[in-house]
Write a protein that holds these residues in place. Structure first.
Motif, PDB file in Angstrom:
ATOM      1  N   GLY A   1      23.139 -41.597  -2.339  1.00  0.00           N
ATOM      2  CA  GLY A   1      22.945 -42.074  -3.700  1.00  0.00           C
ATOM      3  C   GLY A   1      23.512 -43.479  -3.784  1.00  0.00           C
ATOM      4  O   GLY A   1      24.716 -43.679  -3.607  1.00  0.00           O
ATOM      5  N   VAL A   2      22.641 -44.464  -4.016  1.00  0.00           N
ATOM      6  CA  VAL A   2      23.056 -45.865  -3.936  1.00  0.00           C
ATOM      7  C   VAL A   2      23.492 -46.459  -5.269  1.00  0.00           C
ATOM      8  O   VAL A   2      23.939 -47.596  -5.313  1.00  0.00           O
ATOM      9  CB  VAL A   2      21.943 -46.727  -3.303  1.00  0.00           C
ATOM     10  CG1 VAL A   2      21.683 -46.296  -1.869  1.00  0.00           C
ATOM     11  CG2 VAL A   2      20.668 -46.679  -4.120  1.00  0.00           C
ATOM     12  N   GLY A   3      23.372 -45.697  -6.348  1.00  0.00           N
ATOM     13  CA  GLY A   3      23.808 -46.175  -7.652  1.00  0.00           C
ATOM     14  C   GLY A   3      22.659 -46.404  -8.609  1.00  0.00           C
ATOM     15  O   GLY A   3      21.491 -46.448  -8.221  1.00  0.00           O
ATOM     16  N   ARG A   4      23.009 -46.496  -9.883  1.00  0.00           N
ATOM     17  CA  ARG A   4      22.064 -46.728 -10.976  1.00  0.00           C
ATOM     18  C   ARG A   4      20.926 -45.728 -11.022  1.00  0.00           C
ATOM     19  O   ARG A   4      19.784 -46.060 -11.308  1.00  0.00           O
ATOM     20  CB  ARG A   4      21.538 -48.155 -10.939  1.00  0.00           C
ATOM     21  CG  ARG A   4      22.643 -49.186 -11.192  1.00  0.00           C
ATOM     22  CD  ARG A   4      22.127 -50.566 -11.229  1.00  0.00           C
ATOM     23  NE  ARG A   4      21.508 -50.872  -9.941  1.00  0.00           N
ATOM     24  CZ  ARG A   4      20.904 -51.995  -9.653  1.00  0.00           C
ATOM     25  NH1 ARG A   4      20.802 -52.924 -10.537  1.00  0.00           N
ATOM     26  NH2 ARG A   4      20.385 -52.202  -8.461  1.00  0.00           N
ATOM     27  N   GLY A   5      21.243 -44.461 -10.664  1.00  0.00           N
ATOM     28  CA  GLY A   5      20.254 -43.390 -10.755  1.00  0.00           C
ATOM     29  C   GLY A   5      19.298 -43.293  -9.590  1.00  0.00           C
ATOM     30  O   GLY A   5      18.304 -42.582  -9.666  1.00  0.00           O
ATOM     31  N   VAL A   6      19.599 -43.991  -8.489  1.00  0.00           N
ATOM     32  CA  VAL A   6      18.696 -44.046  -7.341  1.00  0.00           C
ATOM     33  C   VAL A   6      19.348 -43.413  -6.116  1.00  0.00           C
ATOM     34  O   VAL A   6      20.526 -43.659  -5.837  1.00  0.00           O
ATOM     35  CB  VAL A   6      18.312 -45.513  -7.017  1.00  0.00           C
ATOM     36  CG1 VAL A   6      17.494 -45.598  -5.744  1.00  0.00           C
ATOM     37  CG2 VAL A   6      17.558 -46.141  -8.188  1.00  0.00           C
ATOM     38  N   ALA A   7      18.573 -42.609  -5.400  1.00  0.00           N
ATOM     39  CA  ALA A   7      19.009 -42.057  -4.115  1.00  0.00           C
ATOM     40  C   ALA A   7      17.956 -42.383  -3.063  1.00  0.00           C
ATOM     41  O   ALA A   7      16.758 -42.346  -3.346  1.00  0.00           O
ATOM     42  CB  ALA A   7      19.218 -40.550  -4.201  1.00  0.00           C
ATOM     43  N   LEU A   8      18.443 -42.691  -1.857  1.00  0.00           N
ATOM     44  CA  LEU A   8      17.566 -43.021  -0.742  1.00  0.00           C
ATOM     45  C   LEU A   8      17.908 -42.154   0.469  1.00  0.00           C
ATOM     46  O   LEU A   8      18.364 -42.660   1.497  1.00  0.00           O
ATOM     47  CB  LEU A   8      17.699 -44.511  -0.378  1.00  0.00           C
ATOM     48  CG  LEU A   8      17.449 -45.508  -1.504  1.00  0.00           C
ATOM     49  CD1 LEU A   8      17.725 -46.929  -1.032  1.00  0.00           C
ATOM     50  CD2 LEU A   8      16.038 -45.372  -2.033  1.00  0.00           C
TER      51      LEU A   8
ATOM     52  N   GLY B   1      26.386 -37.086  -6.337  1.00  0.00           N
ATOM     53  CA  GLY B   1      27.519 -37.598  -5.579  1.00  0.00           C
ATOM     54  C   GLY B   1      27.321 -39.049  -5.178  1.00  0.00           C
ATOM     55  O   GLY B   1      27.761 -39.474  -4.106  1.00  0.00           O
ATOM     56  N   SER B   2      26.660 -39.808  -6.023  1.00  0.00           N
ATOM     57  CA  SER B   2      26.356 -41.209  -5.732  1.00  0.00           C
ATOM     58  C   SER B   2      27.616 -42.065  -5.730  1.00  0.00           C
ATOM     59  O   SER B   2      28.639 -41.680  -6.274  1.00  0.00           O
ATOM     60  CB  SER B   2      25.385 -41.759  -6.778  1.00  0.00           C
ATOM     61  OG  SER B   2      24.167 -41.076  -6.717  1.00  0.00           O
ATOM     62  N   VAL B   3      27.484 -43.253  -5.136  1.00  0.00           N
ATOM     63  CA  VAL B   3      28.629 -44.150  -5.039  1.00  0.00           C
ATOM     64  C   VAL B   3      29.179 -44.533  -6.407  1.00  0.00           C
ATOM     65  O   VAL B   3      30.391 -44.736  -6.544  1.00  0.00           O
ATOM     66  CB  VAL B   3      28.292 -45.418  -4.219  1.00  0.00           C
ATOM     67  CG1 VAL B   3      28.001 -45.067  -2.776  1.00  0.00           C
ATOM     68  CG2 VAL B   3      27.137 -46.188  -4.813  1.00  0.00           C
ATOM     69  N   ASP B   4      28.337 -44.623  -7.428  1.00  0.00           N
ATOM     70  CA  ASP B   4      28.812 -44.971  -8.769  1.00  0.00           C
ATOM     71  C   ASP B   4      29.017 -43.739  -9.662  1.00  0.00           C
ATOM     72  O   ASP B   4      29.291 -43.872 -10.841  1.00  0.00           O
ATOM     73  CB  ASP B   4      27.853 -45.951  -9.441  1.00  0.00           C
ATOM     74  CG  ASP B   4      26.467 -45.364  -9.711  1.00  0.00           C
ATOM     75  OD1 ASP B   4      26.196 -44.223  -9.270  1.00  0.00           O
ATOM     76  OD2 ASP B   4      25.662 -46.057 -10.351  1.00  0.00           O
ATOM     77  N   ARG B   5      28.866 -42.560  -9.080  1.00  0.00           N
ATOM     78  CA  ARG B   5      29.022 -41.278  -9.766  1.00  0.00           C
ATOM     79  C   ARG B   5      27.975 -41.021 -10.853  1.00  0.00           C
ATOM     80  O   ARG B   5      28.062 -40.058 -11.599  1.00  0.00           O
ATOM     81  CB  ARG B   5      30.421 -41.117 -10.341  1.00  0.00           C
ATOM     82  CG  ARG B   5      31.498 -41.172  -9.284  1.00  0.00           C
ATOM     83  CD  ARG B   5      32.863 -40.875  -9.884  1.00  0.00           C
ATOM     84  NE  ARG B   5      33.924 -41.143  -8.965  1.00  0.00           N
ATOM     85  CZ  ARG B   5      34.422 -40.269  -8.102  1.00  0.00           C
ATOM     86  NH1 ARG B   5      33.934 -39.056  -8.045  1.00  0.00           N
ATOM     87  NH2 ARG B   5      35.414 -40.606  -7.308  1.00  0.00           N
ATOM     88  N   ALA B   6      26.983 -41.889 -10.965  1.00  0.00           N
ATOM     89  CA  ALA B   6      25.915 -41.697 -11.947  1.00  0.00           C
ATOM     90  C   ALA B   6      24.915 -40.671 -11.407  1.00  0.00           C
ATOM     91  O   ALA B   6      24.640 -40.637 -10.205  1.00  0.00           O
ATOM     92  CB  ALA B   6      25.195 -43.019 -12.219  1.00  0.00           C
ATOM     93  N   PRO B   7      24.367 -39.835 -12.275  1.00  0.00           N
ATOM     94  CA  PRO B   7      23.343 -38.884 -11.822  1.00  0.00           C
ATOM     95  C   PRO B   7      22.082 -39.621 -11.386  1.00  0.00           C
ATOM     96  O   PRO B   7      21.831 -40.756 -11.790  1.00  0.00           O
ATOM     97  CB  PRO B   7      23.097 -38.010 -13.051  1.00  0.00           C
ATOM     98  CG  PRO B   7      23.600 -38.779 -14.205  1.00  0.00           C
ATOM     99  CD  PRO B   7      24.648 -39.721 -13.697  1.00  0.00           C
TER     100      PRO B   7
END
Length: 154
Positions: free
Chosen positions: A57-64, A89-95
């Motif tokens: 999860g790279v942040g701002r609601g995006v996962a790659l 479990g993204s780096v910014d904790r955002a879903p």
């Protein structure tokens, strides 16, 4: 390389009620099987193996999420837009609600890295993400992903 080289219209889905990362990986693998004839059990195992190294999860609601798999010839992608953001479990904790998964041949080196850079650059663009979030038609999502100049690798 362009996103149209990685994706097909059949590799784009909108999913409802995904409540876990495990379920998301199952949906990604099923879509990869249908769109690219990738063995879904191999895809799930490879995604989970890569995720165990650290969240994608790279942040701002995006996962790659991405994985290397034996038996495929080139990098292929699957895109899923979630109706309800998922705790990833993204780096910014955002879903997360935008997921672009890549599946690469085990021995892919530069091609895999170029594809990752391409999708990362594309989904860092707030305008593209806003358009993706505003649409639920897979054909429109495919067009959005493939129409922008950012969707071409250097």
């Amino acid at each position: 390389m362009e996103l149209a080289d990685l994706l097909t219209p059949g590799a784009i889905r909108v999913c409802n009620a995904v409540k876990s990362k495990k379920r998301l990986f199952q949906d990604l693998a099923e879509t990869a099987r249908q769109a690219h004839q990738i063995d879904d059990s191999l895809a799930i195992d490879a995604l989970q193996e890569r995720e165990s190294l650290g969240p994608t999860g790279v942040g701002r609601g995006v996962a790659l999420p991405h994985a290397r798999i034996d038996g495929i010839e080139r990098v292929k992608g699957v895109f899923i837009r979630l109706d309800r953001p998922l705790d990833y479990g993204s780096v910014d904790r955002a879903p997360v609600d935008l997921v672009l998964a890549l599946f690469a041949p085990r021995e892919a080196g530069v091609e895999h890295l170029k594809a990752l850079a391409l999708v990362s650059r594309t989904l860092r663009d707030p305008a593209i993400c806003a358009k993706l979030r505003a649409n639920d038609d897979p054909d429109k999502l495919f067009a959005i992903l493939c129409e922008h100049p950012e969707t071409k690798a250097a």
